[in-house]
Design a protein around this motif. Structure first.
Motif, PDB file in Angstrom:
ATOM      1  N   THR A 171       0.788  -1.236   0.000  1.00 19.61           N
ATOM      2  CA  THR A 171       0.000   0.000   0.000  1.00 19.61           C
ATOM      3  C   THR A 171       0.822   1.289   0.000  1.00 19.61           C
ATOM      4  OG1 THR A 171      -1.797  -1.126   1.088  1.00 19.61           O
ATOM      5  CG2 THR A 171      -1.757   1.269   1.302  1.00 19.61           C
ATOM      6  N   PHE A 172       1.723   1.452   0.964  1.00 20.76           N
ATOM      7  CA  PHE A 172       2.439   2.729   1.041  1.00 20.76           C
ATOM      8  C   PHE A 172       3.338   2.949  -0.166  1.00 20.76           C
ATOM      9  CE2 PHE A 172       2.177   5.554   4.867  1.00 20.76           C
ATOM     10  CZ  PHE A 172       0.898   5.165   5.200  1.00 20.76           C
ATOM     11  N   ASN A 222       6.111  -1.188   3.388  1.00 16.79           N
ATOM     12  CA  ASN A 222       5.294  -0.621   4.470  1.00 16.79           C
ATOM     13  C   ASN A 222       6.125  -0.471   5.750  1.00 16.79           C
ATOM     14  OD1 ASN A 222       2.980  -0.405   2.925  1.00 16.79           O
ATOM     15  ND2 ASN A 222       2.072  -2.321   3.656  1.00 16.79           N
ATOM     16  N   MET A 272       4.711   2.121   8.645  1.00 17.24           N
ATOM     17  CA  MET A 272       3.558   2.943   8.295  1.00 17.24           C
ATOM     18  C   MET A 272       2.588   3.049   9.471  1.00 17.24           C
ATOM     19  SD  MET A 272       1.033   0.721   5.910  1.00 17.24           S
ATOM     20  CE  MET A 272      -0.007  -0.535   6.627  1.00 17.24           C
ATOM     21  N   ARG A 315       5.999   7.456  10.247  1.00 17.42           N
ATOM     22  CA  ARG A 315       5.133   7.716   9.086  1.00 17.42           C
ATOM     23  C   ARG A 315       5.004   9.218   8.788  1.00 17.42           C
ATOM     24  NH1 ARG A 315      -0.954   7.744   9.721  1.00 17.42           N
ATOM     25  NH2 ARG A 315      -0.796   5.563  10.304  1.00 17.42           N
ATOM     26  N   TYR A 345      -7.253  11.418   2.313  1.00 13.40           N
ATOM     27  CA  TYR A 345      -6.562  10.236   2.831  1.00 13.40           C
ATOM     28  C   TYR A 345      -5.588   9.532   1.876  1.00 13.40           C
ATOM     29  CZ  TYR A 345     -10.150  10.433   6.567  1.00 13.40           C
ATOM     30  OH  TYR A 345     -10.983  10.809   7.594  1.00 13.40           O
ATOM     31  N   TRP A 346      -5.203  10.133   0.778  1.00 12.11           N
ATOM     32  CA  TRP A 346      -4.182   9.473  -0.073  1.00 12.11           C
ATOM     33  C   TRP A 346      -2.882   9.405   0.708  1.00 12.11           C
ATOM     34  CZ3 TRP A 346      -5.752   8.136  -5.096  1.00 12.11           C
ATOM     35  CH2 TRP A 346      -4.771   7.450  -5.850  1.00 12.11           C
ATOM     36  N   VAL A 347      -2.184   8.290   0.614  1.00 10.72           N
ATOM     37  CA  VAL A 347      -0.914   8.149   1.341  1.00 10.72           C
ATOM     38  C   VAL A 347       0.002   9.329   1.011  1.00 10.72           C
ATOM     39  CG1 VAL A 347       1.230   6.812   1.494  1.00 10.72           C
ATOM     40  CG2 VAL A 347      -0.979   5.633   1.526  1.00 10.72           C
ATOM     41  N   TYR A 400      -5.371  11.202   8.313  1.00  8.55           N
ATOM     42  CA  TYR A 400      -5.900   9.836   8.361  1.00  8.55           C
ATOM     43  C   TYR A 400      -6.133   9.367   9.794  1.00  8.55           C
ATOM     44  CZ  TYR A 400      -6.570   5.017   6.822  1.00  8.55           C
ATOM     45  OH  TYR A 400      -7.104   3.781   6.563  1.00  8.55           O
ATOM     46  N   TYR A 451      -9.284   8.210  -1.176  1.00  2.07           N
ATOM     47  CA  TYR A 451      -8.836   6.849  -0.852  1.00  2.07           C
ATOM     48  C   TYR A 451      -9.906   6.108  -0.044  1.00  2.07           C
ATOM     49  CZ  TYR A 451      -6.391   3.232   1.797  1.00  2.07           C
ATOM     50  OH  TYR A 451      -6.031   2.042   2.376  1.00  2.07           O
ATOM     51  N   ASP A 507      -9.391  -3.649   0.443  1.00  2.00           N
ATOM     52  CA  ASP A 507      -8.175  -4.291   0.962  1.00  2.00           C
ATOM     53  C   ASP A 507      -8.488  -5.055   2.257  1.00  2.00           C
ATOM     54  OD1 ASP A 507      -5.097  -4.423   0.952  1.00  2.00           O
ATOM     55  OD2 ASP A 507      -5.511  -3.624   2.947  1.00  2.00           O
ATOM     56  N   HIS A 522      -8.097  -9.126   2.533  1.00  6.27           N
ATOM     57  CA  HIS A 522      -7.197  -9.784   3.493  1.00  6.27           C
ATOM     58  C   HIS A 522      -7.967 -10.722   4.418  1.00  6.27           C
ATOM     59  CE1 HIS A 522      -3.397  -7.781   2.909  1.00  6.27           C
ATOM     60  NE2 HIS A 522      -3.939  -6.586   3.007  1.00  6.27           N
ATOM     61  N   HIS A 524      -0.898  -9.525  -0.445  1.00  3.99           N
ATOM     62  CA  HIS A 524      -0.294  -8.885  -1.627  1.00  3.99           C
ATOM     63  C   HIS A 524       1.113  -8.461  -1.262  1.00  3.99           C
ATOM     64  CE1 HIS A 524      -1.022  -4.985   0.334  1.00  3.99           C
ATOM     65  NE2 HIS A 524      -2.160  -5.542   0.742  1.00  3.99           N
TER      66      HIS A 524
HETATM   67  P1  AMP Z   1      -1.421  -3.017   3.645  1.00  4.30           P
HETATM   68  O1  AMP Z   1      -0.742  -3.546   4.859  1.00  4.30           O
HETATM   69  O2  AMP Z   1      -0.456  -2.798   2.519  1.00  4.30           O
HETATM   70  O3  AMP Z   1      -2.599  -3.823   3.270  1.00  4.30           O
HETATM   71  O4  AMP Z   1      -1.948  -1.547   4.054  1.00  4.30           O
HETATM   72  C1  AMP Z   1      -3.293  -1.170   4.080  1.00  4.30           C
HETATM   73  C2  AMP Z   1      -3.516  -0.195   5.188  1.00  4.30           C
HETATM   74  O5  AMP Z   1      -2.831   1.038   4.964  1.00  4.30           O
HETATM   75  C3  AMP Z   1      -4.951   0.267   5.344  1.00  4.30           C
HETATM   76  O6  AMP Z   1      -5.738  -0.657   6.031  1.00  4.30           O
HETATM   77  C4  AMP Z   1      -4.814   1.555   6.084  1.00  4.30           C
HETATM   78  O7  AMP Z   1      -4.957   1.363   7.476  1.00  4.30           O
HETATM   79  C5  AMP Z   1      -3.391   2.013   5.812  1.00  4.30           C
HETATM   80  N1  AMP Z   1      -3.440   3.315   5.151  1.00  4.30           N
HETATM   81  C6  AMP Z   1      -3.936   3.589   3.948  1.00  4.30           C
HETATM   82  N2  AMP Z   1      -3.862   4.900   3.658  1.00  4.30           N
HETATM   83  C7  AMP Z   1      -3.294   5.477   4.721  1.00  4.30           C
HETATM   84  C8  AMP Z   1      -2.918   6.829   5.027  1.00  4.30           C
HETATM   85  N3  AMP Z   1      -3.135   7.845   4.189  1.00  4.30           N
HETATM   86  N4  AMP Z   1      -2.334   7.055   6.205  1.00  4.30           N
HETATM   87  C9  AMP Z   1      -2.113   6.047   7.054  1.00  4.30           C
HETATM   88  N5  AMP Z   1      -2.433   4.756   6.829  1.00  4.30           N
HETATM   89  C10 AMP Z   1      -3.019   4.474   5.679  1.00  4.30           C
END
Ligand code: AMP
Ligand code: ZN
Ligand code: ZN
Length: 395
Positions: free
Chosen positions: A65-66, A86, A99, A105, A131-133, A150, A183, A188, A192, A333
């Motif tokens: 994600t990040f 992440n 993250m 972060r 809320y876009w990263v 966020y 976002y 997701d 999961h 993923h």
């Molecule tokens: P992943 O572990 O790659 O599946 O990450 C997904 C998670 O990233 C989401 O469930 C969110 O909690 C987190 N996320 C998404 N966008 C943001 C953001 N802008 N700031 C902080 N956390 C985020």
């Protein structure tokens, strides 16, 4: 008074038509696989394909994600923008970036490159962001013109995010953002927790389809609705994994040889320099994983030049994970982005996009170039290129 208001509105419409000003709303549905519209009933995404552009987009490595949201924002692969996973170890600061850790972060100095909202703002364009990263982090000392934090609770619900985007676009023209980024995390979370093939994910995908229809109708109801482009896409796909498909590695390694093993998809091993070869040798011959020294990672993955990348990378094959078995979620993923399951849906419609057009697959590093072109701004140099995506535009 009413007459005056409608006269004013007419004037605004004429002015915007005269200026040929178009707006763009880009939505990321986290973990939205390219084939969800084939697997489930998504009448709105099908309509977007008929009235606009349909494609499959390839994420950057690692398909997390990040790294990928920040790649879409900057046009740089993770190896170049610095958010290489992440979580990762930064050898210069001797610090673990996570993250989920607010301190790291929110530390803007981790984030390289220039997000599209900054490129736009430098050229006089206002931007809105939900809320876009990276948007709530002061990258290069700037935020989007309008943004949300966020971690500020309560977080906006899905419908509140749509309402907030519409509110931003209803601002008087001089305050109105020309680029809005939104976002949504649900696809997701469900992927999961229940796997991409579950009835729960099925329902979530269909709800998101309806939500995007609601957004589109809201956009169309604005006086300048015909001037708004809508893009709906994602950061990475989702694959099914299971507790019996693990490749244990720790028992092969002497604890003295490394300082950290981070993650299981891929696993990044930060070795003690004198034991790098020992770690590498000990991991030879394993099934269901590929093991590389960082300098030997295949070129197509664009990964390994950044000091934050582990010395040895262990990348599992699709459906497999590294280490610690027995308790895992059914969806994951992070795999090689060339696997279909890691690729994402792309839909776009509005005044700048061709109708009923199926575009060739493209890399997510080129979204930055696409947005810059839609906003008529000069882009920074990136890893993407407009040539890869301009085929989808009405010239
Ligand atoms: P992943 O572990 O790659 O599946 O990450 C997904 C998670 O990233 C989401 O469930 C969110 O909690 C987190 N996320 C998404 N966008 C943001 C953001 N802008 N700031 C902080 N956390 C985020
Ligand atoms: Zn994600
Ligand atoms: Zn995820």
């Amino acid at each position: 008074m009413k007459k005056l208001i409608s006269l004013c509105m007419m004037w605004c419409i004429c002015l915007s038509m005269w200026a040929g000003k178009h707006y763009t709303v880009i939505v990321s549905l986290d973990g939205f696989r390219w084939d969800y519209p084939q697997m489930y009933d998504t009448p709105f995404f099908d309509r977007m394909a008929r009235e606009g552009v349909k494609a499959t987009m390839i994420p950057s490595f690692p398909s997390k994600t990040f790294p990928n949201h920040y790649t879409i924002a900057t046009g740089l692969v993770p190896d170049h923008h610095g958010i290489v996973a992440n979580t990762f170890w930064d050898p210069q600061r001797q610090e673990l970036y996570k993250m989920n850790n607010l301190k790291t972060r929110n530390d803007a100095s981790y984030y390289g490159g220039e997000p599209i909202w900054i490129t736009a703002q430098k050229q006089g364009i206002k931007t809105g962001n939900i809320y876009w990263v990276g948007s709530d982090i002061s990258v290069k000392g700037q935020h989007p013109t309008y943004y949300h934090v966020y971690d500020q609770k309560p977080r906006l619900t899905q419908t509140e995010r749509v309402a907030e985007a519409l509110r931003m676009l209803k601002l008087p023209e001089e305050e109105r953002p020309q680029l809005v980024m939104i976002y949504f995390e649900d696809s997701d979370t469900y992927g999961h927790t229940y796997s991409p093939h579950s009835k729960e994910t099925h329902r979530c995908v269909e709800e998101l389809d309806a939500l995007m229809k609601y957004l589109w109708e809201g956009l169309q109801s604005l006086p300048f609705g015909k001037d708004i482009n809508l893009i709906v896409t994602s950061d990475h796909g989702m694959a099914t994994v299971s507790a019996d498909r693990f490749v244990p590695i720790k028992h092969l390694l002497n604890e003295k040889w490394y300082s950290l093993i981070d993650g299981n998809l891929p696993a990044q091993i930060y070795t003690k320099p004198e034991y790098r070869d020992s770690v590498y040798q000990a991991l030879q011959g394993l099934n269901h994983v590929r093991v590389w020294k960082k300098e030997d990672i295949p070129a197509y993955l664009n990964y390994g030049s950044n000091p934050r990348v582990g010395d040895i990378i262990v990348l599992p094959d699709l459906g497999w994970l590294v280490e610690e078995g027995n308790k895992t979620l059914p969806g994951a993923h992070g795999f090689d982005p060339t696997y279909d399951d890691m690729q994402v849906m792309f839909r776009a419609c509005g005044p700048d996009f061709k109708k009923r057009y199926e575009a060739p697959k493209f890399r997510n590093v080129s979204i930055y170039s696409l947005l810059a072109r839609l906003l008529h701004i000069t882009p920074e140099k990136t890893d993407g290129c407009l040539e890869e995506v301009e085929n989808m535009l009405i010239q």
